[in-house]
Enzyme design. Sequence first.
Site, PDB file in Angstrom:
ATOM      1  N   ASP A  25     -56.834 -71.706 -30.286  1.00  0.00           N
ATOM      2  CA  ASP A  25     -56.931 -70.559 -29.378  1.00  0.00           C
ATOM      3  C   ASP A  25     -55.893 -70.610 -28.276  1.00  0.00           C
ATOM      4  OD1 ASP A  25     -59.072 -70.013 -30.963  1.00  0.00           O
ATOM      5  OD2 ASP A  25     -60.518 -69.813 -29.334  1.00  0.00           O
ATOM      6  N   ARG A  80     -64.590 -77.439 -13.933  1.00  0.00           N
ATOM      7  CA  ARG A  80     -63.721 -76.266 -13.831  1.00  0.00           C
ATOM      8  C   ARG A  80     -62.940 -76.170 -12.533  1.00  0.00           C
ATOM      9  NH1 ARG A  80     -63.245 -76.430 -18.905  1.00  0.00           N
ATOM     10  NH2 ARG A  80     -64.713 -75.199 -20.147  1.00  0.00           N
ATOM     11  N   ASP A 136     -67.113 -69.734 -17.318  1.00  0.00           N
ATOM     12  CA  ASP A 136     -65.928 -70.540 -17.039  1.00  0.00           C
ATOM     13  C   ASP A 136     -64.792 -69.711 -16.461  1.00  0.00           C
ATOM     14  OD1 ASP A 136     -67.044 -72.943 -17.652  1.00  0.00           O
ATOM     15  OD2 ASP A 136     -66.574 -72.787 -19.778  1.00  0.00           O
ATOM     16  N   SER A 140     -69.364 -74.020 -30.503  1.00  0.00           N
ATOM     17  CA  SER A 140     -68.496 -73.878 -29.353  1.00  0.00           C
ATOM     18  C   SER A 140     -68.827 -75.022 -28.395  1.00  0.00           C
ATOM     19  CB  SER A 140     -68.748 -72.517 -28.697  1.00  0.00           C
ATOM     20  OG  SER A 140     -68.023 -72.419 -27.508  1.00  0.00           O
TER      21      SER A 140
END
Lengths: 405, 405, 405, 405
Positions: free
Chosen positions: D17, D99, D128, D181
Amino acid sequence: MKKDVKKVVLAYSGGLDTSIILKWLGDNYNCEVVTFTADIGQNEDLNPIKEKALNLGIKEENIFILDIKEEFVKDYVFPMFRANAIYEGEYLLGTSIARPLIAKKLVEIAKKTGADAISHGATGKGNDQVRFELGAYALMPDVKIIAPWREWDLNSREKLLAYANKHGISIEKKPGKSPYSMDSNLLHISYEGLILEDPNASPQEDMWRWTSSPKDAPNESEIIEIEFKNGDPVALNGVNLSPANMLNALNNLGAKHGIGRLDLVENRYVGMKSRGCYETPGGTIMLKAHRAIESITLDKGAAHLKDEIMPKYAELIYNGFWFSPERLMLQALIDESQRHVNGVVRLELYKGNVIILGRSSKSDSLFDAEFSTFEEDEVFNQKDAEGFIKLNALRFIISGKNGRK
Amino acid sequence: MKKDVKKVVLAYSGGLDTSIILKWLGDNYNCEVVTFTADIGQNEDLNPIKEKALNLGIKEENIFILDIKEEFVKDYVFPMFRANAIYEGEYLLGTSIARPLIAKKLVEIAKKTGADAISHGATGKGNDQVRFELGAYALMPDVKIIAPWREWDLNSREKLLAYANKHGISIEKKPGKSPYSMDSNLLHISYEGLILEDPNASPQEDMWRWTSSPKDAPNESEIIEIEFKNGDPVALNGVNLSPANMLNALNNLGAKHGIGRLDLVENRYVGMKSRGCYETPGGTIMLKAHRAIESITLDKGAAHLKDEIMPKYAELIYNGFWFSPERLMLQALIDESQRHVNGVVRLELYKGNVIILGRSSKSDSLFDAEFSTFEEDEVFNQKDAEGFIKLNALRFIISGKNGRK
Amino acid sequence: MKKDVKKVVLAYSGGLDTSIILKWLGDNYNCEVVTFTADIGQNEDLNPIKEKALNLGIKEENIFILDIKEEFVKDYVFPMFRANAIYEGEYLLGTSIARPLIAKKLVEIAKKTGADAISHGATGKGNDQVRFELGAYALMPDVKIIAPWREWDLNSREKLLAYANKHGISIEKKPGKSPYSMDSNLLHISYEGLILEDPNASPQEDMWRWTSSPKDAPNESEIIEIEFKNGDPVALNGVNLSPANMLNALNNLGAKHGIGRLDLVENRYVGMKSRGCYETPGGTIMLKAHRAIESITLDKGAAHLKDEIMPKYAELIYNGFWFSPERLMLQALIDESQRHVNGVVRLELYKGNVIILGRSSKSDSLFDAEFSTFEEDEVFNQKDAEGFIKLNALRFIISGKNGRK
Amino acid sequence: MKKDVKKVVLAYSGGLDTSIILKWLGDNYNCEVVTFTADIGQNEDLNPIKEKALNLGIKEENIFILDIKEEFVKDYVFPMFRANAIYEGEYLLGTSIARPLIAKKLVEIAKKTGADAISHGATGKGNDQVRFELGAYALMPDVKIIAPWREWDLNSREKLLAYANKHGISIEKKPGKSPYSMDSNLLHISYEGLILEDPNASPQEDMWRWTSSPKDAPNESEIIEIEFKNGDPVALNGVNLSPANMLNALNNLGAKHGIGRLDLVENRYVGMKSRGCYETPGGTIMLKAHRAIESITLDKGAAHLKDEIMPKYAELIYNGFWFSPERLMLQALIDESQRHVNGVVRLELYKGNVIILGRSSKSDSLFDAEFSTFEEDEVFNQKDAEGFIKLNALRFIISGKNGRK
């Protein structure tokens, strides 16, 4: 069962009650008595105190009279005002905030003079005993505390006067002394008792000793400017002032313009309701001005968090937990936010009203007219609001989509 | 990407902007337009509205003009005042509390008329769009919402006027209309824009449309009595009044005596600061009176819990979450406490001041002079305080005993 | 100073201590003694109690033995679990929640029998005295309370035994009786004292009386299903159960699988730390299952508000304020949220682990896979997120734009 | 409307990705691309990353690969664990806490390389994106952010693969790669999607990549000792370890003993519910141990205040407000409390269970057996409890005395 006490430090006002306590301590505990009298801005002549204490048999080296006004405002009043602290929606905590400092001084003197006990003249029904004693235990955990009003049998005016007479304590009242039970310091005066014990009765105008009535205040308003630095007021009308001088100056302004009277019923920590009237002229101005400067320098997240924890912070101070870990933790949170609280507030004072005229901060303003303007702007994309609202509403939409009501 | 809309209900004020929107909706969405105009106490003549709407091509059966003043005060204003809600220490939420009710009415009319969309004239930079839309989504999750200000290109006064001219919309200003951006209902008037976009500039006296200036208010004070039942004001000076009539009467009193002006900088939900001036004459009296009756009827635990959750409750209303589960939960908590909030408050109004003179409650007073008196009493054992303090201090004593500092 | 007591209701367990109290009350207060013994699920044979009381001279009509298990679970345990209440991050409040109910029963019996006092066997150093007495005062404000452990001089084991011997009270220990200080009811067992007084020492396996050790629990796990209605568990594996039967069944399952042991140091309300070990087998399962069903049926706003007020709610219960206005207010808030907490949770029990396998709610699920899916969807416009983030970030952007750091 | 971008820093994982994004950025924004790849403990071989980036046309000086594990644990994980932060009663915030650090690094590299934009591969439906972007805006208010998932039309697997093929991006899957995921760092692994999108379905055992199943964990338990200093773990079994090494060691222990699996439904900040499974082996041990050391070193007031603010603190981290003023304020509060959190905790690990065996603190223990003992003591006056209870009950007594119910 009497405690075994060697030397005791008494919070001594020079008045009848603490003079009786002074005598009573020596007689009943057979211990040396040290007196501590604070000038905390109560606006009384402290000169006669030393003489009084000597007359009552206190040794000269055991008489402590200290001016603690600057420490009071700088380390107690100002930190509290950074929090915009108000107890039960109204009360500015004028008595509460003074007690821990007095406790600290009692303990400091106890340590210096080798005393093992402290004593105070607060009754067994009020908050002040709690504030004195929690403060003292926090700072000197093995201290012994003598609270005569909880111990003795001098529980009527007659017995007190008889005791005073017997021990040669002067009982003449100062002319003009208020019949109310009062507490007073640089931040406020409080009144309790007498007619105030009926919460439906309003006090006579002559009860108030400090502020003008709004009705008698000048017909001309007065405009002032207060500068804040890290959340504390540092200059008035462009003139830098020390903490105590700042509060004193604001008091004079507030008193002149009829500002800062309160009449309320509060919940004491010891469980009953009580009615008090308060004058906090400078504090009332300061609170309003502090909120105003925060309104342009604090971010929404910071401001709302402060508002959320404020009632707990105020309650801790009211209840006497100034030296507790949780008050220190909350203070750390508050002080972290005040780094940016810098700028100037312009206010108008008029017959009991404190009116904000303007606020500005060269270094820290978060007010950005470009964003808030009603005119066209180049910085805000109104379409962003659609997504903002849509995602805020998503839980309602899903709830409805799933047939919930 | 345009939504596919069949019929839309527009919050229609009759003014220029919503008249333009009315036209624009039909032209751009090719949909039937239903108008809703509320009498929420904004004190404007709504009679011409129907004519205007008809002239703009709305079918008679699609024009809804409703008096919602009683519902507004009873189900929105009063529940909010039970909480003593204040946003950011100052703002009485006068605009915020009206929006959910308007959203509810829009949805009701949409359901009644088979409309699939609603529309409003709030800008994309303010709080009101959020309040309207969160309310609408909560009550009608599949509703489509058209917010023209976020969509169209009529983003300057010139373009708007050109559009109006082109579509035959009258652009003549009402004589005496305020140049400020205003919102007004039975609880308050707000002013934004123009000089107020500089937070350091103060407004001219002629901005204020409702209240006297404290300086122009009567030299004679006025004493009033408000009776509360379950936390809501029900009688004024002994006369029972409906919710809207009560608020109206308090507004008249407050406006006369210069009460309820505010000038503040607030944090909008959409992220920027904004400066507003507010007049809330009746609300200011009501809040003060409500706190006073609570002070003798609410237990300490109840009162403090209310104070702790208040900032969150106020924030929810400000942000538009009136119909959220969490607002309902907080309301349940608040209302549970108000069962006992019954009694009478006596107040004096004078040049901007609301002065509490007395409070009483035959049925629910928790004020017990026997306990709080400074005189001798038979009910309180002062020795109890020693144990109370000792155990409250125990953690400090243990901490010290173990050498912690 | 002895209170003047006419008739006293004693919380009587039938054990040595409360038998001594029983005698001591009659002797020292010269009053009639009524006994109350509750079957609250402590799993002891209550049959001999009546005989014991009769033998100690209590009149038959003054002996009350009541099964209060259903009331306990339905009106105390379940409401508390609706709040996910945990004290200090660990403790499930097993003792705390039983005390107010016992206080209520003592008061009910006092009113029924015309008694003016109650008495209990809790020490002067613990929380239980507070919980009993706050409960009693709240329900019967003029009740007199006799707490022998705070009054008598039987402050050593020897003196107690001597007193027992002198008054013909049997001192033989039940065989197998735990040497620890225990409390036990349908929700839990607690252990205190002995080796536990050193917080660094771990208890022997044989201290635990109820649950298997995780090490001794079955090697095969067990899967169960709990159905919730309005936040309360109502069916286990498809079978409806009364509240007490539900908790009993969950206890059996938890005990078998080594679930619900805790070893912790807690802060007592009276000021010192104390170490306790707890077994709460059914409660541990119930809490985990309740959170799981809430996770799909409560909206974010509701769930977060519950989490925010939970510590205060738990503290109120721990401290004994079950009947306070503020607990009732919080309960109203919590219960308002539980209307939607309906559905089924599937769990696996294995050697101390409670593992959530699934949760579903036909009527009230807010989980919508269409929105949360990682696959393509038709309902969520990802571009909405940009505006959402942008407005959430706006205050940071403005702050930076204005040069603040 | 495309932003005008000169140079963009992409959070580049090396996977399909972000490789596609890398290409897409250059093609669509016609800008230079800088890649940032972090070793944050995700346990992947980062060696091939540089080669991959070079192959995709990135200049060598624009490829940044940094080991940020120590910074991650020391400045993000540890401060968060000082707060005992848990989101919605269960989630240890393993993704959330990583994050902001990645955002910080992106900004640092942007400033270093003169880039004006950053980009990330998070979808428009998750948390996120919010965490990355709020962090970036807070640290670099004028940064441009490109979130391809919200912009492009590559919204199906097929289109993505076609794009990859067209641009020569390798699409071969790593053997053994999870179909879920996943997010992974030194604190945790998360799993979402596939069967987990049904909250009533439980995952297969082979989903879990890190921890043993409790059922497969060793039959022998393991006892460990963790030493804390100022609230952070600093030594394991007597050996000092750096923050990252400490967490790594605890992870190995936890993973071996089946500790730290969670299966839950959570409320995303963007409005929908989502189901996730998490492994946090070391964090689970650390949280339990931290609470244990706090239980003897934190005063009740400090501990309860921490518990009360924790849900808000956790929510701030979950929502991405790590760099907000309010998180910093709460951190100041928390850190103030941790000065005393020093000592050693002994734990037993067994098949999913973390069992506290003991806790001790030479310097800071507040546990004082002399006060809490069930034996006789010389320090506690049990009579103090009577006054304590009486004054705590006073408001109930007064309420009853005044006939309130």
